[in-house]
Write a protein that holds these residues in place. Structure first.
Motif, PDB file in Angstrom:
ATOM      1  N   GLY A 178       0.819  -1.211   0.000  1.00  0.00           N
ATOM      2  CA  GLY A 178       0.000   0.000   0.000  1.00  0.00           C
ATOM      3  C   GLY A 178       0.850   1.257   0.000  1.00  0.00           C
ATOM      4  O   GLY A 178       0.541   2.228  -0.702  1.00  0.00           O
ATOM      5  N   ALA A 179       1.918   1.254   0.756  1.00  0.00           N
ATOM      6  CA  ALA A 179       2.819   2.408   0.794  1.00  0.00           C
ATOM      7  C   ALA A 179       3.498   2.606  -0.559  1.00  0.00           C
ATOM      8  O   ALA A 179       3.603   3.728  -1.057  1.00  0.00           O
ATOM      9  N   ALA A 180       3.940   1.504  -1.172  1.00  0.00           N
ATOM     10  CA  ALA A 180       4.583   1.583  -2.485  1.00  0.00           C
ATOM     11  C   ALA A 180       3.588   2.070  -3.540  1.00  0.00           C
ATOM     12  O   ALA A 180       3.926   2.882  -4.398  1.00  0.00           O
ATOM     13  N   LEU A 181       2.360   1.593  -3.460  1.00  0.00           N
ATOM     14  CA  LEU A 181       1.319   2.013  -4.402  1.00  0.00           C
ATOM     15  C   LEU A 181       1.040   3.503  -4.271  1.00  0.00           C
ATOM     16  O   LEU A 181       0.895   4.220  -5.264  1.00  0.00           O
ATOM     17  N   SER A 182       0.993   3.981  -3.048  1.00  0.00           N
ATOM     18  CA  SER A 182       0.774   5.413  -2.806  1.00  0.00           C
ATOM     19  C   SER A 182       1.875   6.255  -3.448  1.00  0.00           C
ATOM     20  O   SER A 182       1.605   7.296  -4.049  1.00  0.00           O
ATOM     21  N   ALA A 183       3.100   5.786  -3.356  1.00  0.00           N
ATOM     22  CA  ALA A 183       4.222   6.500  -3.972  1.00  0.00           C
ATOM     23  C   ALA A 183       4.143   6.431  -5.496  1.00  0.00           C
ATOM     24  O   ALA A 183       4.420   7.417  -6.180  1.00  0.00           O
ATOM     25  N   ALA A 197      10.858  -3.013   2.631  1.00  0.00           N
ATOM     26  CA  ALA A 197      10.076  -3.761   1.650  1.00  0.00           C
ATOM     27  C   ALA A 197       9.269  -2.842   0.746  1.00  0.00           C
ATOM     28  O   ALA A 197       9.135  -3.114  -0.452  1.00  0.00           O
ATOM     29  N   ALA A 198       8.738  -1.755   1.281  1.00  0.00           N
ATOM     30  CA  ALA A 198       7.948  -0.830   0.470  1.00  0.00           C
ATOM     31  C   ALA A 198       8.796  -0.229  -0.646  1.00  0.00           C
ATOM     32  O   ALA A 198       8.353  -0.126  -1.792  1.00  0.00           O
ATOM     33  N   LYS A 199      10.026   0.129  -0.333  1.00  0.00           N
ATOM     34  CA  LYS A 199      10.922   0.706  -1.339  1.00  0.00           C
ATOM     35  C   LYS A 199      11.268  -0.331  -2.400  1.00  0.00           C
ATOM     36  O   LYS A 199      11.281  -0.041  -3.605  1.00  0.00           O
ATOM     37  N   SER A 200      11.528  -1.546  -1.976  1.00  0.00           N
ATOM     38  CA  SER A 200      11.847  -2.625  -2.903  1.00  0.00           C
ATOM     39  C   SER A 200      10.662  -2.918  -3.821  1.00  0.00           C
ATOM     40  O   SER A 200      10.827  -3.099  -5.033  1.00  0.00           O
TER      41      SER A 200
END
Length: 62
Positions: free
Chosen positions: A13-18, A31-34
Motif C-alpha cells: 500500500g505504501a509503495a502504491l501510494s508513492a 520492503a515498500a521501497k523494494s
C-alpha cells in the motif's frame, strides 16, 4: 498475487501510494521501497487490496 501477511500488504500500500504520487518515494523504507522499484501499479494494487482477515502479522516464510 495477494499479500501473504498484513505487513506485506501494508508495504504494498505504501509503495502504491508513492507510485500514484500521493506520497514521496524518499519516505519509503525496506520492503515498500523494494516493491516500489520492482512492481508495477497493477501488481501493487492486487497485493494491497487483498482481504486482511486471517492473515498473520508477518510472513515467517520469507
Amino acid at each position: 498475487m495477494p499479500a501473504k501477511s498484513k505487513a506485506q500488504q501494508m508495504a504494498a500500500g505504501a509503495a502504491l501510494s508513492a507510485k500514484r504520487g500521493e506520497t514521496k518515494v524518499s519516505e519509503l523504507e525496506g520492503a515498500a521501497k523494494s516493491m516500489y522499484e520492482s512492481m508495477d501499479e497493477d501488481e501493487l494494487e492486487k497485493m494491497a487490496s487483498a482481504q486482511r482477515k486471517g492473515k498473520p502479522e508477518h510472513d515467517n516464510n520469507s
